[in-house]
Design a protein around this motif. Structure first.
Motif, PDB file in Angstrom:
ATOM      1  N   GLN A   1      45.688  51.173  56.561  1.00 26.54           N
ATOM      2  CA  GLN A   1      45.384  50.344  55.391  1.00 26.54           C
ATOM      3  C   GLN A   1      43.896  50.013  55.343  1.00 26.54           C
ATOM      4  OE1 GLN A   1      46.589  46.277  55.728  1.00 26.54           O
ATOM      5  NE2 GLN A   1      46.821  45.982  53.512  1.00 26.54           N
ATOM      6  N   GLN A   2      43.367  49.546  56.464  1.00 26.38           N
ATOM      7  CA  GLN A   2      41.954  49.155  56.529  1.00 26.38           C
ATOM      8  C   GLN A   2      41.029  50.358  56.382  1.00 26.38           C
ATOM      9  OE1 GLN A   2      40.399  45.858  57.039  1.00 26.38           O
ATOM     10  NE2 GLN A   2      38.832  47.229  56.229  1.00 26.38           N
ATOM     11  N   GLU A   3      41.366  51.442  57.061  1.00 26.05           N
ATOM     12  CA  GLU A   3      40.491  52.617  57.030  1.00 26.05           C
ATOM     13  C   GLU A   3      40.490  53.292  55.659  1.00 26.05           C
ATOM     14  OE1 GLU A   3      38.324  53.636  59.098  1.00 26.05           O
ATOM     15  OE2 GLU A   3      38.794  52.225  60.692  1.00 26.05           O
ATOM     16  N   LEU A   4      41.631  53.276  54.973  1.00 26.56           N
ATOM     17  CA  LEU A   4      41.659  53.866  53.641  1.00 26.56           C
ATOM     18  C   LEU A   4      40.761  53.087  52.689  1.00 26.56           C
ATOM     19  CD1 LEU A   4      42.895  56.153  51.998  1.00 26.56           C
ATOM     20  CD2 LEU A   4      44.735  54.597  51.341  1.00 26.56           C
ATOM     21  N   LEU A   5      40.819  51.760  52.766  1.00 27.49           N
ATOM     22  CA  LEU A   5      39.913  50.947  51.952  1.00 27.49           C
ATOM     23  C   LEU A   5      38.460  51.254  52.287  1.00 27.49           C
ATOM     24  CD1 LEU A   5      39.266  48.638  49.969  1.00 27.49           C
ATOM     25  CD2 LEU A   5      39.450  47.057  51.911  1.00 27.49           C
ATOM     26  N   ARG A   6      38.157  51.356  53.561  1.00 25.78           N
ATOM     27  CA  ARG A   6      36.776  51.609  53.980  1.00 25.78           C
ATOM     28  C   ARG A   6      36.275  52.942  53.436  1.00 25.78           C
ATOM     29  NH1 ARG A   6      33.548  53.522  58.266  1.00 25.78           N
ATOM     30  NH2 ARG A   6      35.281  54.624  59.233  1.00 25.78           N
ATOM     31  N   GLN A   7      37.110  53.970  53.494  1.00 29.19           N
ATOM     32  CA  GLN A   7      36.703  55.282  53.005  1.00 29.19           C
ATOM     33  C   GLN A   7      36.528  55.282  51.484  1.00 29.19           C
ATOM     34  OE1 GLN A   7      35.770  57.926  54.736  1.00 29.19           O
ATOM     35  NE2 GLN A   7      36.130  56.846  56.668  1.00 29.19           N
TER      36      GLN A   7
ATOM     37  N   VAL B   1      50.782  48.751  64.334  1.00 31.12           N
ATOM     38  CA  VAL B   1      49.337  48.831  64.574  1.00 31.12           C
ATOM     39  C   VAL B   1      48.714  49.908  63.703  1.00 31.12           C
ATOM     40  CG1 VAL B   1      47.589  49.485  66.276  1.00 31.12           C
ATOM     41  CG2 VAL B   1      49.403  47.892  66.914  1.00 31.12           C
ATOM     42  N   VAL B   2      49.296  51.106  63.721  1.00 33.63           N
ATOM     43  CA  VAL B   2      48.756  52.216  62.952  1.00 33.63           C
ATOM     44  C   VAL B   2      48.838  51.933  61.454  1.00 33.63           C
ATOM     45  CG1 VAL B   2      49.014  54.669  62.406  1.00 33.63           C
ATOM     46  CG2 VAL B   2      49.233  53.881  64.764  1.00 33.63           C
ATOM     47  N   ALA B   3      49.923  51.270  61.028  1.00 31.20           N
ATOM     48  CA  ALA B   3      50.101  50.942  59.605  1.00 31.20           C
ATOM     49  C   ALA B   3      48.937  50.127  59.067  1.00 31.20           C
ATOM     50  CB  ALA B   3      51.410  50.175  59.413  1.00 31.20           C
ATOM     51  N   TYR B   4      48.532  49.108  59.812  1.00 29.65           N
ATOM     52  CA  TYR B   4      47.432  48.251  59.364  1.00 29.65           C
ATOM     53  C   TYR B   4      46.071  48.914  59.556  1.00 29.65           C
ATOM     54  CZ  TYR B   4      50.586  44.366  58.478  1.00 29.65           C
ATOM     55  OH  TYR B   4      51.573  43.578  57.948  1.00 29.65           O
ATOM     56  N   GLN B   5      45.964  49.770  60.571  1.00 32.41           N
ATOM     57  CA  GLN B   5      44.720  50.512  60.746  1.00 32.41           C
ATOM     58  C   GLN B   5      44.488  51.466  59.580  1.00 32.41           C
ATOM     59  OE1 GLN B   5      45.375  52.281  64.581  1.00 32.41           O
ATOM     60  NE2 GLN B   5      44.325  50.649  65.680  1.00 32.41           N
TER      61      GLN B   5
ATOM     62  N   MET C   1      40.613  42.771  65.558  1.00 33.70           N
ATOM     63  CA  MET C   1      41.400  43.907  65.080  1.00 33.70           C
ATOM     64  C   MET C   1      41.912  44.690  66.287  1.00 33.70           C
ATOM     65  SD  MET C   1      42.319  45.119  62.141  1.00 33.70           S
ATOM     66  CE  MET C   1      43.086  46.590  61.473  1.00 33.70           C
ATOM     67  N   ILE C   2      43.189  45.066  66.260  1.00 38.81           N
ATOM     68  CA  ILE C   2      43.739  45.802  67.374  1.00 38.81           C
ATOM     69  C   ILE C   2      43.094  47.164  67.438  1.00 38.81           C
ATOM     70  CG2 ILE C   2      45.851  46.723  68.376  1.00 38.81           C
ATOM     71  CD1 ILE C   2      47.378  44.610  66.858  1.00 38.81           C
ATOM     72  N   ARG C   3      42.700  47.586  68.630  1.00 34.23           N
ATOM     73  CA  ARG C   3      41.955  48.823  68.767  1.00 34.23           C
ATOM     74  C   ARG C   3      42.830  50.041  68.515  1.00 34.23           C
ATOM     75  NH1 ARG C   3      39.440  48.384  74.585  1.00 34.23           N
ATOM     76  NH2 ARG C   3      41.574  47.718  74.940  1.00 34.23           N
ATOM     77  N   SER C   4      42.180  51.049  68.001  1.00 33.07           N
ATOM     78  CA  SER C   4      42.896  52.298  67.768  1.00 33.07           C
ATOM     79  C   SER C   4      43.197  52.967  69.092  1.00 33.07           C
ATOM     80  CB  SER C   4      42.038  53.228  66.908  1.00 33.07           C
ATOM     81  OG  SER C   4      42.634  54.486  66.793  1.00 33.07           O
ATOM     82  N   GLY C   5      44.352  53.591  69.205  1.00 34.27           N
ATOM     83  CA  GLY C   5      44.673  54.293  70.429  1.00 34.27           C
ATOM     84  C   GLY C   5      45.803  55.272  70.269  1.00 34.27           C
ATOM     85  N   LEU C   6      46.721  54.988  69.360  1.00 37.12           N
ATOM     86  CA  LEU C   6      47.924  55.804  69.249  1.00 37.12           C
ATOM     87  C   LEU C   6      47.606  57.232  68.885  1.00 37.12           C
ATOM     88  CD1 LEU C   6      50.969  56.143  69.171  1.00 37.12           C
ATOM     89  CD2 LEU C   6      50.913  55.404  66.806  1.00 37.12           C
ATOM     90  N   PHE C   7      46.733  57.436  67.901  1.00 34.36           N
ATOM     91  CA  PHE C   7      46.486  58.791  67.448  1.00 34.36           C
ATOM     92  C   PHE C   7      45.842  59.627  68.551  1.00 34.36           C
ATOM     93  CE2 PHE C   7      46.947  59.390  62.729  1.00 34.36           C
ATOM     94  CZ  PHE C   7      47.776  58.304  62.572  1.00 34.36           C
ATOM     95  N   ALA C   8      44.982  58.984  69.355  1.00 32.20           N
ATOM     96  CA  ALA C   8      44.358  59.718  70.453  1.00 32.20           C
ATOM     97  C   ALA C   8      45.409  60.196  71.444  1.00 32.20           C
ATOM     98  CB  ALA C   8      43.338  58.837  71.164  1.00 32.20           C
ATOM     99  N   LEU C   9      46.459  59.414  71.643  1.00 33.55           N
ATOM    100  CA  LEU C   9      47.528  59.793  72.550  1.00 33.55           C
ATOM    101  C   LEU C   9      48.375  60.917  71.999  1.00 33.55           C
ATOM    102  CD1 LEU C   9      48.733  56.263  73.719  1.00 33.55           C
ATOM    103  CD2 LEU C   9      47.319  57.878  74.979  1.00 33.55           C
TER     104      LEU C   9
END
Length: 228
Positions: A90-96, A84-88, A1-9
């Motif tokens: 998607q995955q995080e919403l399912l997880r929550q 990247v953020v779009a798929y992140q 899975m591509i690592r999160s980074g955009l939001f931190a920036l």
């Protein structure tokens, strides 16, 4: 899975505290009551950030052609970051949602994101052309009763360092960063929009897709349509 980074920036040192507001609407409750299996789609992500690199080369010996090439590379990178953020999200919403379901059961099951994306790929539906497909086509590809989708727009008027420097030099405030997100549920049978949740955050941005997903699930919990 591509690592999160955009939001931190996108974190911005704001002079005011973050402000959040949200609203929700249940539009077709009778359709919602018929759903058994729901797919979560990749989010539609829009980024609006000031690009300072071309400005930095004005008046230098860098040719206009080279500036244009760098601008195009920056735009291509932005497109990739959106995906990247779009798929992140998607995955995080399912997880929550799954985490919340352990304490507050829902009347539906959520299709695994890997299964959703695999089915979309087999049907020739990509992130680039997702919005071009009808609800009937999505139903045929996914085999679900409803689809949950989201749109997120991130506005950052100035990069973090520039904003701080401007504030210190001029004592003039800069426009605050803003995140606008809406989450919707569409009925696959009729194609109707049956539920909508709108969320706005002004000031300091969420640090990650996981944080935004957690906020969305928490704030929409009282009106989320599949609560038992």
């Amino acid at each position: 899975m591509i690592r999160s980074g955009l939001f931190a920036l996108l974190l911005l040192a704001a002079t005011a505290c973050s402000q959040r507001s949200y609203s929700t609407r249940e539009l077709v409750p009778q359709a919602l009551s018929q759903h058994k299996l729901v797919a979560i789609l990749p989010f539609d992500v829009q980024l609006d950030k000031l690009h300072l690199e071309p400005i930095a080369y004005v008046g230098t010996d860098v040719s206009p052609e080279e500036v244009e090439k760098r601008r195009q590379r920056w735009e291509a990178k932005q497109q990739e970051q959106r995906k990247v953020v779009a798929y992140q999200l998607q995955q995080e919403l399912l997880r929550q949602l799954v985490l919340r379901q352990t304490k507050h059961p829902y009347s539906v099951q959520f299709q695994n994101v890997a299964e959703t994306n695999s089915r979309l790929e087999r049907a020739g539906i990509t992130y680039a052309n997702l919005n071009d497909h009808s609800m009937a086509e999505l139903k045929a590809a996914l085999g679900v009763d409803a689809v949950l989708s989201g749109e997120t727009s991130l506005f950052q008027p100035l990069p973090n360092g520039v904003a701080v420097a401007l504030l210190m030099l001029t004592n003039v405030g800069v426009p605050q960063s803003e995140v606008l997100t809406n989450v919707t549920i569409h009925d696959c049978q009729s194609g109707e929009l049956v539920w909508k949740f709108d969320h706005q955050q002004v000031g300091e941005l969420s640090a990650s897709p996981a944080t935004l997903a957690r906020v969305l699930v928490r704030n929409s919990a009282r009106t989320f349509p599949y609560r038992r």
